[in-house]
Design a protein around this motif. Structure first.
Motif, PDB file in Angstrom:
ATOM      1  N   LYS A   1      -0.267  15.666  -4.635  1.00 37.48           N
ATOM      2  CA  LYS A   1       0.956  14.880  -4.489  1.00 37.48           C
ATOM      3  C   LYS A   1       1.549  14.960  -3.085  1.00 37.48           C
ATOM      4  O   LYS A   1       2.233  14.030  -2.643  1.00 37.48           O
ATOM      5  CB  LYS A   1       2.005  15.345  -5.506  1.00 37.48           C
ATOM      6  CG  LYS A   1       1.687  14.978  -6.940  1.00 37.48           C
ATOM      7  CD  LYS A   1       2.834  15.395  -7.858  1.00 37.48           C
ATOM      8  CE  LYS A   1       2.571  15.027  -9.306  1.00 37.48           C
ATOM      9  NZ  LYS A   1       3.700  15.359 -10.202  1.00 37.48           N
ATOM     10  N   THR A   2       1.278  16.059  -2.386  1.00 39.41           N
ATOM     11  CA  THR A   2       1.869  16.233  -1.052  1.00 39.41           C
ATOM     12  C   THR A   2       0.842  16.084   0.067  1.00 39.41           C
ATOM     13  O   THR A   2       1.165  16.301   1.231  1.00 39.41           O
ATOM     14  CB  THR A   2       2.543  17.618  -0.940  1.00 39.41           C
ATOM     15  OG1 THR A   2       1.565  18.640  -1.213  1.00 39.41           O
ATOM     16  CG2 THR A   2       3.679  17.745  -1.941  1.00 39.41           C
ATOM     17  N   MET A   3      -0.383  15.722  -0.274  1.00 42.13           N
ATOM     18  CA  MET A   3      -1.431  15.571   0.745  1.00 42.13           C
ATOM     19  C   MET A   3      -1.335  14.224   1.453  1.00 42.13           C
ATOM     20  O   MET A   3      -0.903  13.230   0.863  1.00 42.13           O
ATOM     21  CB  MET A   3      -2.818  15.701   0.117  1.00 42.13           C
ATOM     22  CG  MET A   3      -3.191  17.098  -0.321  1.00 42.13           C
ATOM     23  SD  MET A   3      -4.904  17.136  -0.954  1.00 42.13           S
ATOM     24  CE  MET A   3      -4.997  18.843  -1.527  1.00 42.13           C
TER      25      MET A   3
ATOM     26  N   SER B   1       0.825  -1.217   0.000  1.00 42.77           N
ATOM     27  CA  SER B   1       0.000   0.000   0.000  1.00 42.77           C
ATOM     28  C   SER B   1       0.857   1.264   0.000  1.00 42.77           C
ATOM     29  O   SER B   1       0.543   2.248  -0.682  1.00 42.77           O
ATOM     30  CB  SER B   1      -0.955   0.007   1.196  1.00 42.77           C
ATOM     31  OG  SER B   1      -0.238  -0.016   2.418  1.00 42.77           O
ATOM     32  N   ASN B   2       1.963   1.263   0.749  1.00 42.97           N
ATOM     33  CA  ASN B   2       2.830   2.443   0.789  1.00 42.97           C
ATOM     34  C   ASN B   2       3.513   2.646  -0.562  1.00 42.97           C
ATOM     35  O   ASN B   2       3.619   3.774  -1.060  1.00 42.97           O
ATOM     36  CB  ASN B   2       3.872   2.306   1.894  1.00 42.97           C
ATOM     37  CG  ASN B   2       4.670   3.588   2.086  1.00 42.97           C
ATOM     38  OD1 ASN B   2       4.108   4.673   2.164  1.00 42.97           O
ATOM     39  ND2 ASN B   2       5.996   3.462   2.148  1.00 42.97           N
ATOM     40  N   TYR B   3       3.952   1.549  -1.166  1.00 43.16           N
ATOM     41  CA  TYR B   3       4.556   1.610  -2.502  1.00 43.16           C
ATOM     42  C   TYR B   3       3.547   2.166  -3.504  1.00 43.16           C
ATOM     43  O   TYR B   3       3.868   3.025  -4.324  1.00 43.16           O
ATOM     44  CB  TYR B   3       5.017   0.215  -2.913  1.00 43.16           C
ATOM     45  CG  TYR B   3       5.413   0.082  -4.366  1.00 43.16           C
ATOM     46  CD1 TYR B   3       6.660   0.475  -4.807  1.00 43.16           C
ATOM     47  CD2 TYR B   3       4.514  -0.459  -5.295  1.00 43.16           C
ATOM     48  CE1 TYR B   3       7.021   0.348  -6.144  1.00 43.16           C
ATOM     49  CE2 TYR B   3       4.864  -0.584  -6.631  1.00 43.16           C
ATOM     50  CZ  TYR B   3       6.119  -0.191  -7.051  1.00 43.16           C
ATOM     51  OH  TYR B   3       6.464  -0.310  -8.367  1.00 43.16           O
ATOM     52  N   ARG B   4       2.289   1.707  -3.427  1.00 45.21           N
ATOM     53  CA  ARG B   4       1.260   2.186  -4.351  1.00 45.21           C
ATOM     54  C   ARG B   4       1.010   3.685  -4.154  1.00 45.21           C
ATOM     55  O   ARG B   4       0.814   4.418  -5.122  1.00 45.21           O
ATOM     56  CB  ARG B   4      -0.038   1.406  -4.157  1.00 45.21           C
ATOM     57  CG  ARG B   4      -1.167   1.881  -5.081  1.00 45.21           C
ATOM     58  CD  ARG B   4      -2.456   1.140  -4.812  1.00 45.21           C
ATOM     59  NE  ARG B   4      -2.378  -0.234  -5.226  1.00 45.21           N
ATOM     60  CZ  ARG B   4      -2.557  -0.637  -6.490  1.00 45.21           C
ATOM     61  NH1 ARG B   4      -2.822   0.250  -7.428  1.00 45.21           N
ATOM     62  NH2 ARG B   4      -2.487  -1.903  -6.812  1.00 45.21           N
ATOM     63  N   LYS B   5       1.007   4.143  -2.900  1.00 51.90           N
ATOM     64  CA  LYS B   5       0.802   5.575  -2.650  1.00 51.90           C
ATOM     65  C   LYS B   5       1.912   6.404  -3.292  1.00 51.90           C
ATOM     66  O   LYS B   5       1.658   7.472  -3.847  1.00 51.90           O
ATOM     67  CB  LYS B   5       0.726   5.837  -1.146  1.00 51.90           C
ATOM     68  CG  LYS B   5      -0.570   5.362  -0.507  1.00 51.90           C
ATOM     69  CD  LYS B   5      -0.554   5.555   0.997  1.00 51.90           C
ATOM     70  CE  LYS B   5      -1.831   5.020   1.634  1.00 51.90           C
ATOM     71  NZ  LYS B   5      -1.797   5.120   3.119  1.00 51.90           N
ATOM     72  N   MET B   6       3.144   5.907  -3.183  1.00 55.42           N
ATOM     73  CA  MET B   6       4.259   6.614  -3.819  1.00 55.42           C
ATOM     74  C   MET B   6       4.091   6.620  -5.335  1.00 55.42           C
ATOM     75  O   MET B   6       4.331   7.635  -5.998  1.00 55.42           O
ATOM     76  CB  MET B   6       5.597   5.965  -3.423  1.00 55.42           C
ATOM     77  CG  MET B   6       6.007   6.225  -1.981  1.00 55.42           C
ATOM     78  SD  MET B   6       7.722   5.713  -1.635  1.00 55.42           S
ATOM     79  CE  MET B   6       7.522   3.930  -1.539  1.00 55.42           C
ATOM     80  N   LEU B   7       3.659   5.493  -5.882  1.00 55.20           N
ATOM     81  CA  LEU B   7       3.439   5.388  -7.320  1.00 55.20           C
ATOM     82  C   LEU B   7       2.364   6.372  -7.771  1.00 55.20           C
ATOM     83  O   LEU B   7       2.525   7.089  -8.772  1.00 55.20           O
ATOM     84  CB  LEU B   7       3.052   3.947  -7.670  1.00 55.20           C
ATOM     85  CG  LEU B   7       2.743   3.595  -9.122  1.00 55.20           C
ATOM     86  CD1 LEU B   7       3.104   2.136  -9.399  1.00 55.20           C
ATOM     87  CD2 LEU B   7       1.256   3.799  -9.453  1.00 55.20           C
ATOM     88  N   GLN B   8       1.257   6.434  -7.021  1.00 56.87           N
ATOM     89  CA  GLN B   8       0.131   7.284  -7.418  1.00 56.87           C
ATOM     90  C   GLN B   8       0.378   8.766  -7.149  1.00 56.87           C
ATOM     91  O   GLN B   8      -0.423   9.604  -7.549  1.00 56.87           O
ATOM     92  CB  GLN B   8      -1.148   6.801  -6.724  1.00 56.87           C
ATOM     93  CG  GLN B   8      -1.592   5.430  -7.223  1.00 56.87           C
ATOM     94  CD  GLN B   8      -2.848   4.929  -6.573  1.00 56.87           C
ATOM     95  OE1 GLN B   8      -3.135   5.246  -5.418  1.00 56.87           O
ATOM     96  NE2 GLN B   8      -3.609   4.128  -7.297  1.00 56.87           N
ATOM     97  N   ALA B   9       1.486   9.075  -6.498  1.00 57.86           N
ATOM     98  CA  ALA B   9       1.890  10.469  -6.294  1.00 57.86           C
ATOM     99  C   ALA B   9       3.070  10.850  -7.185  1.00 57.86           C
ATOM    100  O   ALA B   9       3.668  11.913  -7.011  1.00 57.86           O
ATOM    101  CB  ALA B   9       2.254  10.702  -4.823  1.00 57.86           C
ATOM    102  N   ASP B  10       3.415   9.958  -8.156  1.00 53.45           N
ATOM    103  CA  ASP B  10       4.532  10.222  -9.079  1.00 53.45           C
ATOM    104  C   ASP B  10       5.858  10.417  -8.358  1.00 53.45           C
ATOM    105  O   ASP B  10       6.709  11.195  -8.809  1.00 53.45           O
ATOM    106  CB  ASP B  10       4.246  11.448  -9.957  1.00 53.45           C
ATOM    107  CG  ASP B  10       3.253  11.159 -11.075  1.00 53.45           C
ATOM    108  OD1 ASP B  10       2.989   9.972 -11.329  1.00 53.45           O
ATOM    109  OD2 ASP B  10       2.749  12.116 -11.678  1.00 53.45           O
ATOM    110  N   ARG B  11       6.048   9.693  -7.254  1.00 55.40           N
ATOM    111  CA  ARG B  11       7.317   9.815  -6.537  1.00 55.40           C
ATOM    112  C   ARG B  11       8.476   9.232  -7.347  1.00 55.40           C
ATOM    113  O   ARG B  11       9.635   9.609  -7.144  1.00 55.40           O
ATOM    114  CB  ARG B  11       7.214   9.084  -5.185  1.00 55.40           C
ATOM    115  CG  ARG B  11       6.364   9.809  -4.153  1.00 55.40           C
ATOM    116  CD  ARG B  11       7.156  10.898  -3.437  1.00 55.40           C
ATOM    117  NE  ARG B  11       8.330  10.362  -2.774  1.00 55.40           N
ATOM    118  CZ  ARG B  11       8.328   9.783  -1.581  1.00 55.40           C
ATOM    119  NH1 ARG B  11       7.182   9.661  -0.900  1.00 55.40           N
ATOM    120  NH2 ARG B  11       9.445   9.341  -1.039  1.00 55.40           N
ATOM    121  N   PHE B  12       8.198   8.315  -8.239  1.00 54.21           N
ATOM    122  CA  PHE B  12       9.229   7.679  -9.050  1.00 54.21           C
ATOM    123  C   PHE B  12       8.664   7.386 -10.438  1.00 54.21           C
ATOM    124  O   PHE B  12       7.448   7.456 -10.664  1.00 54.21           O
ATOM    125  CB  PHE B  12       9.744   6.393  -8.394  1.00 54.21           C
ATOM    126  CG  PHE B  12       8.655   5.396  -8.067  1.00 54.21           C
ATOM    127  CD1 PHE B  12       8.211   4.485  -9.026  1.00 54.21           C
ATOM    128  CD2 PHE B  12       8.058   5.370  -6.809  1.00 54.21           C
ATOM    129  CE1 PHE B  12       7.210   3.569  -8.735  1.00 54.21           C
ATOM    130  CE2 PHE B  12       7.052   4.455  -6.506  1.00 54.21           C
ATOM    131  CZ  PHE B  12       6.630   3.551  -7.477  1.00 54.21           C
TER     132      PHE B  12
END
Length: 410
Positions: A360-362, A129-140
């Protein structure tokens, strides 16, 4: 006419230069089936040429996957390896790029107990879930592409001799990703510009609602204030562009999690969890799925919707003209990566935070307060056809055509 080898070279170049957009000293993580060896090797070679520090490959095998579902203890499907979670999260935090190559047979798990599939999907969704959140925020940077497998090719081209099926699927993939043209990279730049033009128009309109009408569908979707229509490429936290899906023909945004009302019928089969789900209708009341019917795969669909509370609501609204290249090919891929780019579609589950101003930062709570759905799953399903009309409803109630007869009205 280009040779197979040239088109494979073009495809690998597109993945490295446009899809993942590999930077010097960046790690590339590739997940792929053993059926995709030739493509993985080409991608790895080009990634190192582009300056990649390391290419890590996570291999899968349909035979072993099915064997596990048939023979492993039932309670093992609630487990997900902690080391896999740590690997994904640490690589993502370190700025790695991720490429997923889909090849799985659409019918791989059709005879498997749906509870095993549901448990496995839920376990991986919770763990990552944490990985998906990063993905959906364009972290990488990340990109999903495809390569044939024999069983997938047989599903698509049953009329062809066995030895011609995989080559036929390769050709269909090459065409869909524009690897068969003289300058594939510029072809993708042109596509990106076209999709951005449509997204810009919709962003200027800032519709409050969309109303979908088609045979079996009468659905109204409210859009949250500050929603952003996106299309084509994305930009990661370091400012590097990437292409999340190859192919892509869509512009998309987020719905308000409590603002979906009416009913919608699918127009293409959904391949999910090694099963085909088809001939289904979902009914929504204040954003929540309140009724489900399906002619095929009903139990698998219901278990998907029961994954968590967020799986009972929508997380994505995507517009794709019926006149898109994949639709006009007349091919049914039985694979969402392709079929969603031939049809308007929606997604059950989590919303992309980058589709909201400041999203992205929320935090998760802040996103929910703005109407964005949270879930451990995200599954697209196709609803578009040549008979679909969509109206955009402005804040003052003015109604404007967005789609007519399955295509853009502007």
């Amino acid at each position: 006419m280009y040779s197979f080898e040239q088109k494979l070279e073009n495809y690998a170049s597109l993945v490295v230069e446009v899809g993942a957009n590999i930077q010097k000293d960046q790690v590339l993580y590739v997940s792929a089936s053993i059926d995709a060896q030739a493509l993985v090797r080409k991608i790895s070679d080009k990634a190192y040429d582009a300056g990649a520090r390391q290419v890590i490959v996570d291999w899968a095998d349909d035979v072993l996957t099915k064997m596990r579902y048939e023979k492993a203890p039932a309670d093992s499907f609630s487990d997900f390896p902690e080391w896999k979670v740590m690997e994904r999260e640490r690589l993502a935090e370190g700025g790695a790029a991720f490429v997923s190559i889909v090849s799985q047979s659409p019918d791989l798990l059709k005879d498997i107990d749906p509870s095993r599939i549901a448990d496995a999907q839920k376990a991986s969704g919770q763990a990552l879930s944490n990985y998906r959140k990063m993905l959906q925020a364009d972290r990488f940077s990340w990109s999903v592409i495809a390569a044939p497998s024999p069983d997938w090719a047989a599903k698509m081209f049953p009329e062809l001799p066995r030895e011609e099926q995989v080559p036929a699927l390769w050709e269909a993939i090459f065409k869909a990703v524009r690897a068969d043209v003289a300058d594939p990279v510029n072809a993708w730049k042109d596509l990106d510009a076209t999709l951005n033009d449509k997204a810009d128009h919709l962003n200027k309109k800032a519709y409050r609602k969309l109303h979908y009408k088609a045979p079996g569908t009468d659905l109204t979707i409210e859009l949250p204030k500050g929603h952003i229509w996106c299309g084509g490429g994305s930009v990661n936290v370091d400012g590097n562009p990437f292409m999340a899906n190859m192919p892509t023909e869509e512009v998309f945004t987020v719905p308000h999690m409590s603002g979906v009302n009416g009913y919608v019928k699918n127009t293409k089969p959904l391949s999910y969890g090694g099963n085909i789900i088809d001939d289904f209708t979902l009914t929504f009341t204040d954003g929540k799925i309140t009724d489900v019917s399906a002619g095929q795969g009903a139990e698998v669909l219901q278990r998907l919707i029961d994954t968590d509370e967020g799986a009972k609501r929508l997380g994505e609204v995507a517009l794709v003209p019926h006149a898109s290249p994949i639709s006009e090919s007349g091919l049914l891929f039985y694979n969402t990566l392709f079929d969603e780019n031939a049809s308007n579609h929606l997604a059950i589950g989590s919303a992309y935070s980058f589709c909201l101003e400041g999203g992205k930062t929320m935090s998760s709570n802040e996103l929910e307060e703005h109407g964005l759905n949270q879930s451990i799953t995200h599954v697209d399903f196709m609803i578009g056809s040549a008979e679909m009309d969509i109206d955009g409803i402005l804040e003052d109630g003015t109604v404007e055509p967005v789609f007519r007869n399955g295509n853009w009205a502007f």
